[in-house]
Design a protein around this motif. Sequence first.
Motif, PDB file in Angstrom:
ATOM      1  N   GLU A  75      11.424  -1.069   1.717  1.00  0.00           N
ATOM      2  CA  GLU A  75      10.215  -0.800   2.487  1.00  0.00           C
ATOM      3  C   GLU A  75       9.169  -1.855   2.125  1.00  0.00           C
ATOM      4  O   GLU A  75       8.483  -1.736   1.108  1.00  0.00           O
ATOM      5  CB  GLU A  75       9.692   0.599   2.161  1.00  0.00           C
ATOM      6  CG  GLU A  75       8.428   0.975   2.924  1.00  0.00           C
ATOM      7  CD  GLU A  75       7.901   2.338   2.518  1.00  0.00           C
ATOM      8  OE1 GLU A  75       7.984   3.260   3.340  1.00  0.00           O
ATOM      9  OE2 GLU A  75       7.416   2.468   1.371  1.00  0.00           O
ATOM     10  N   THR A  77       6.329  -2.433   3.468  1.00  0.00           N
ATOM     11  CA  THR A  77       4.988  -1.846   3.541  1.00  0.00           C
ATOM     12  C   THR A  77       5.066  -0.464   4.165  1.00  0.00           C
ATOM     13  O   THR A  77       5.987  -0.156   4.921  1.00  0.00           O
ATOM     14  CB  THR A  77       4.039  -2.733   4.378  1.00  0.00           C
ATOM     15  OG1 THR A  77       2.761  -2.092   4.479  1.00  0.00           O
ATOM     16  CG2 THR A  77       4.580  -2.959   5.782  1.00  0.00           C
ATOM     17  N   SER A  78       4.093   0.370   3.838  1.00  0.00           N
ATOM     18  CA  SER A  78       3.989   1.689   4.474  1.00  0.00           C
ATOM     19  C   SER A  78       2.936   1.668   5.573  1.00  0.00           C
ATOM     20  O   SER A  78       2.707   2.670   6.245  1.00  0.00           O
ATOM     21  CB  SER A  78       3.627   2.752   3.430  1.00  0.00           C
ATOM     22  OG  SER A  78       2.394   2.431   2.798  1.00  0.00           O
ATOM     23  N   ARG A  89       3.645   9.799   8.765  1.00  0.00           N
ATOM     24  CA  ARG A  89       2.268   9.667   8.262  1.00  0.00           C
ATOM     25  C   ARG A  89       1.349  10.781   8.752  1.00  0.00           C
ATOM     26  O   ARG A  89       0.245  10.950   8.235  1.00  0.00           O
ATOM     27  CB  ARG A  89       1.695   8.290   8.652  1.00  0.00           C
ATOM     28  CG  ARG A  89       2.134   7.162   7.746  1.00  0.00           C
ATOM     29  CD  ARG A  89       1.361   5.885   8.029  1.00  0.00           C
ATOM     30  NE  ARG A  89       1.618   5.389   9.359  1.00  0.00           N
ATOM     31  CZ  ARG A  89       2.615   4.565   9.680  1.00  0.00           C
ATOM     32  NH1 ARG A  89       3.446   4.174   8.737  1.00  0.00           N
ATOM     33  NH2 ARG A  89       2.781   4.148  10.909  1.00  0.00           N
ATOM     34  N   MET A  96      -1.602   3.605   1.725  1.00  0.00           N
ATOM     35  CA  MET A  96      -0.833   2.508   2.312  1.00  0.00           C
ATOM     36  C   MET A  96      -0.794   1.341   1.334  1.00  0.00           C
ATOM     37  O   MET A  96      -1.689   1.178   0.499  1.00  0.00           O
ATOM     38  CB  MET A  96      -1.474   2.054   3.627  1.00  0.00           C
ATOM     39  CG  MET A  96      -1.681   3.171   4.625  1.00  0.00           C
ATOM     40  SD  MET A  96      -0.132   3.914   5.170  1.00  0.00           S
ATOM     41  CE  MET A  96      -0.768   5.168   6.288  1.00  0.00           C
ATOM     42  N   GLY A 124      11.146   1.093   6.639  1.00  0.00           N
ATOM     43  CA  GLY A 124      10.716   2.271   5.889  1.00  0.00           C
ATOM     44  C   GLY A 124       9.740   3.033   6.750  1.00  0.00           C
ATOM     45  O   GLY A 124       9.936   3.172   7.951  1.00  0.00           O
ATOM     46  N   ILE A 125       8.656   3.484   6.157  1.00  0.00           N
ATOM     47  CA  ILE A 125       7.653   4.211   6.928  1.00  0.00           C
ATOM     48  C   ILE A 125       6.795   3.249   7.737  1.00  0.00           C
ATOM     49  O   ILE A 125       6.364   3.549   8.840  1.00  0.00           O
ATOM     50  CB  ILE A 125       6.777   5.062   5.998  1.00  0.00           C
ATOM     51  CG1 ILE A 125       7.657   6.032   5.189  1.00  0.00           C
ATOM     52  CG2 ILE A 125       5.728   5.825   6.784  1.00  0.00           C
ATOM     53  CD1 ILE A 125       8.574   6.890   6.051  1.00  0.00           C
ATOM     54  N   GLY A 126       6.554   2.065   7.227  1.00  0.00           N
ATOM     55  CA  GLY A 126       5.676   1.105   7.885  1.00  0.00           C
ATOM     56  C   GLY A 126       6.412   0.102   8.755  1.00  0.00           C
ATOM     57  O   GLY A 126       7.615   0.202   8.981  1.00  0.00           O
ATOM     58  N   ASN A 334      10.773   1.929  -2.151  1.00  0.00           N
ATOM     59  CA  ASN A 334       9.535   1.912  -1.375  1.00  0.00           C
ATOM     60  C   ASN A 334       8.628   0.766  -1.816  1.00  0.00           C
ATOM     61  O   ASN A 334       8.936   0.043  -2.767  1.00  0.00           O
ATOM     62  CB  ASN A 334       8.827   3.270  -1.417  1.00  0.00           C
ATOM     63  CG  ASN A 334       8.285   3.622  -2.806  1.00  0.00           C
ATOM     64  OD1 ASN A 334       8.119   2.760  -3.683  1.00  0.00           O
ATOM     65  ND2 ASN A 334       7.988   4.894  -3.017  1.00  0.00           N
ATOM     66  N   TRP A 335       7.510   0.612  -1.135  1.00  0.00           N
ATOM     67  CA  TRP A 335       6.639  -0.535  -1.387  1.00  0.00           C
ATOM     68  C   TRP A 335       6.077  -0.550  -2.798  1.00  0.00           C
ATOM     69  O   TRP A 335       5.702  -1.613  -3.312  1.00  0.00           O
ATOM     70  CB  TRP A 335       5.511  -0.565  -0.360  1.00  0.00           C
ATOM     71  CG  TRP A 335       4.487   0.522  -0.507  1.00  0.00           C
ATOM     72  CD1 TRP A 335       4.490   1.743   0.088  1.00  0.00           C
ATOM     73  CD2 TRP A 335       3.290   0.484  -1.301  1.00  0.00           C
ATOM     74  NE1 TRP A 335       3.391   2.487  -0.282  1.00  0.00           N
ATOM     75  CE2 TRP A 335       2.616   1.731  -1.125  1.00  0.00           C
ATOM     76  CE3 TRP A 335       2.705  -0.476  -2.124  1.00  0.00           C
ATOM     77  CZ2 TRP A 335       1.409   2.025  -1.752  1.00  0.00           C
ATOM     78  CZ3 TRP A 335       1.505  -0.175  -2.760  1.00  0.00           C
ATOM     79  CH2 TRP A 335       0.875   1.053  -2.567  1.00  0.00           C
ATOM     80  N   HIS A 347       9.544   9.335   0.040  1.00  0.00           N
ATOM     81  CA  HIS A 347       8.147   9.772   0.060  1.00  0.00           C
ATOM     82  C   HIS A 347       8.094  11.295   0.072  1.00  0.00           C
ATOM     83  O   HIS A 347       9.090  11.963   0.366  1.00  0.00           O
ATOM     84  CB  HIS A 347       7.416   9.240   1.299  1.00  0.00           C
ATOM     85  CG  HIS A 347       7.281   7.754   1.330  1.00  0.00           C
ATOM     86  ND1 HIS A 347       6.335   7.074   0.602  1.00  0.00           N
ATOM     87  CD2 HIS A 347       7.991   6.808   2.006  1.00  0.00           C
ATOM     88  CE1 HIS A 347       6.449   5.782   0.829  1.00  0.00           C
ATOM     89  NE2 HIS A 347       7.449   5.585   1.669  1.00  0.00           N
TER      90      HIS A 347
END
Length: 434
Positions: A75, A77-78, A89, A96, A124-126, A334-335, A347
Motif C-alpha cells: 500500500e 498510500t492510504s 474510509r 492518511m 491498498g486503501i488509497g 500498509n503505508w 486496517h
Amino acid sequence: MSFLINNPQYWRTDLFGEKDLKETELAINKEGQIKLPAELINKLNLNNNKYKVTVKDGNLYFKKVDPELKKIYIEPTSDCNLNCKTCVRHSWDESMGFMDIKDYKNLIKGLQNFNHLKRISFWGIGEPLYHNQLAKMIELAKGLDMNTQVITNGLLLTEKRSKKLLKAGLDSIVISIDGTSSETFSDIRSGADLKEVLESIKLFKKTRDKMGKSDVEIGLEYVLMKSNIKELKSLRKLVIELGVSFIFLTNVLPYTEEMVDEILYSYSISRSKPQDRTMHRPEVYLPPTDLREDTVKNITGISGKTSSISTNQIDFDPHRGYCKFVEEGSIAVNWKGEVSPCVPLMHSYDCYIRERKKHIKKYVLGNIKSEKISTIWNSEEFKSFRKKVIEFPFSECTQCSGCDMSKSNQEDCHGNQFPVCGDCLWAKGVIQCP
C-alpha cells in the motif's frame, strides 16, 4: 528423494507458477516409492520441508504444510483523489499517509533471499499513483526479477506517468471501473468522469505500444452491485475498445449501512452442502439451469436466504474457508510499514456481513521499519497463524444469523481467539482480489 505412496500407478504434479505450468508423469516402484527429478526438487524447493498428502476422488495431491512467500501487497498510500461510496474510509478514523521510500528499500533488500517470490502488487486503501515514487518502487521490485502490478482508478494515468511506469518495468495495470454509463460511474465514484478514465486507458495503451511494451497487460476490475449489475453486459464492448486482456469481477463489501442493500450474494453465501439439514435450512439441489432473470427470481423464491444451494458444478465447502492470501503465500504491507497476513486485516474498520454490522480489528505481525521481513515471516506467531487458517477451524458465521461474538473478529463460538476468520468473505470466495 522419495515420497511413500501406495495406491496410484503414476503421479501427476503441477509446477505451480503463472508462466511455467506443466505436467510430469512419474512411476512408482514396487516399494511404493517415487523418485522426483532433480529439476523438480530444485524448482519447488522440496528439500527439508514438510508436506501434506490429500486423497481426493482416487487421486493423490501433496503440498507444503507451510507455504512459501510468493506475493506481496504493498500500500503506497492510504490517501486518494476520490471518495467512492464503496470505500472503507467511510468506516474508519485512521490517518492518511505515504510509505517512506527508505522503508520500502529496506523491504526489498530483505526479500533477496525469498527465492519463490513472484509478484508485488501495488494497491491498498488509497490510490497508488498518488505516491510520487511509485515508479521507483516498481524499478526496485524488478531488480528482484518480480512481476509487478498496479491497481488504480486511472484518473492520474497521464502520458508522462505512464512512460515512467512502463520504463520502470510494470508488468500489468488494473483499472477500477464500477459502471459503464457516466451516470452510474460518477454516482459510485463520487463525481469522477468515466470519459476521462477511458481516455487515460487508451492513452496508456498507445504509450505502451509506442514503447514496444505490448506484453504489459491491461485489465479492468468491476465491483458488482445492484446499482451497476445491468451495465455489466456493456463491459465486453469496452474490452475491445480499450485493448483489455482480462476482467476481474468481485462483490461489494458494505462499509456503511446505506450500502447493505447493494449486495448480490445474500443467497449464494449459503451455497453447497450443509453439515446438518433442517426445516429451517433445507438443502436445495439445483440442476444445470439457464441463469435468466425469470429463472433466478423463481429459484430464489424456494431457496430463501437460509437454504443451501447444491449443484454438481460447485465444489465448495462453506464449513471450511479457503484463504488465498495464506494458502498461496501472501503478505500485505500498509503505508506505515505494518505487515499483515492479508489485505482485509491491514486496517481496522467497520463493515456489514449481510445485514450484520461487524468491527474488524487489524492484525499486525511486525513492522518493516524495525524488523527484517524474514524475521516476521518466519516468526512462530505467523507460522502458527498460517497453520490455523489452512485448517480453518473457525465458526461458520456466514452461515448463520450471527451472535454477539460475530460483532467483531476478536473471538468466535468455537473458542478461537483473535483474529478469527469465520466471517471472512474473501475466504468464502465472495470477494476476490487481483
